[in-house]
Enzyme design. Structure first.
Site, PDB file in Angstrom:
ATOM      1  NE  ARG A   9      -4.111  -1.935   2.035  1.00  0.00           N
ATOM      2  CZ  ARG A   9      -4.054  -3.248   2.281  1.00  0.00           C
ATOM      3  NH1 ARG A   9      -2.957  -3.761   2.783  1.00  0.00           N
ATOM      4  NH2 ARG A   9      -5.090  -4.031   2.018  1.00  0.00           N
ATOM      5  CG  ASP A  73      11.008  -8.309   4.077  1.00  0.00           C
ATOM      6  OD1 ASP A  73      10.459  -7.274   4.520  1.00  0.00           O
ATOM      7  OD2 ASP A  73      11.618  -9.106   4.803  1.00  0.00           O
ATOM      8  CB  SER A  74      13.669  -3.751   1.393  1.00  0.00           C
ATOM      9  OG  SER A  74      12.566  -2.901   1.626  1.00  0.00           O
ATOM     10  NE  ARG A 185      11.324  -1.345  -2.234  1.00  0.00           N
ATOM     11  CZ  ARG A 185      11.773  -0.445  -1.342  1.00  0.00           C
ATOM     12  NH1 ARG A 185      12.137   0.755  -1.720  1.00  0.00           N
ATOM     13  NH2 ARG A 185      11.833  -0.750  -0.058  1.00  0.00           N
TER      14      ARG A 185
END
Length: 202
Positions: A9, A73-74, A185
């Site tokens: 989101r 996931d970071s 990312r």
């Protein structure tokens, strides 16, 4: 037009993937987020690795919606903290998503650490899960060091204290396009591009 669900989101993450696809000339894919689909139960991030959490989120999204789904996931891996906060980055201070508190805690924990030992890396695992059952997981890393005070208003999370290698500005002081080209990312999402291009060929 093929819909691709990015299981988040976070509007900034959605914008980042849209910019990357545009920059790389990937056409025919419409990126949508979780707010654009019927709500479904999302499993908590309980895996011990970035890869495990990303894959679990992408599997949930693909199963619930029937759409090709990407999840990431970071987090921040700090050398002087033995790789922590790692997968706990978003809730390092005890409350999930409290960016200022998480950032302040890391700075406090590094208070006595000299500048030459403040190395760190942003890490991102990204997973693509297709309704056909195909699963691809990739990892991107962005090395740098940590400043002693936050600087910059762009980005989010630990961006204001992360000084990328070779730069004198934090990642929160970079323009979005500059950050996309180098970030953890951005690197991970670019590794998915061959699979994403195939979505438009089917």
């Amino acid at each position: 037009m093929t819909e691709l669900l990015l299981a988040t989101r976070n509007a900034k993450k959605l914008g980042e993937l849209r910019r990357i696809l545009d920059t790389e000339n990937v056409r025919g894919i419409e990126i949508i987020g979780l707010d654009a689909v019927v709500e479904f139960p999302e499993a908590p991030e309980t895996e011990p690795t970035f890869e495990g959490n990303a894959l679990a989120k992408a599997r949930d999204a693909a199963e619930a919606t029937g759409l090709p789904s990407v999840a990431d996931d970071s987090g921040l891996s700090v050398d002087a903290l033995n790789g922590m906060p790692g997968v706990l980055s978003a809730r390092w201070s005890g409350k999930h998503g409290d960016d200022p508190a998480n950032l302040d805690l890391v700075l406090a924990q590094l208070g006595d650490v000299p500048d030459d030992r403040r190395g760190a890396a942003f890490v991102c695992a990204a997973a693509l899960v297709l309704p056909s059952g195909v699963e691809v997981v990739v990892r991107g890393e962005w090395r740098g060091s940590l400043t002693r005070e936050p600087r910059g208003a762009n980005g989010f999370g630990y961006d204001p204290i992360f000084l990328p290698e070779g730069f004198e500005v934090t990642s929160a002081e970079l323009e979005p396009a500059e950050k996309d080209a180098m970030s953890h990312r951005g690197r991970a999402l670019r590794l998915l591009l061959p699979q994403l291009r195939r979505l438009t060929e089917d």
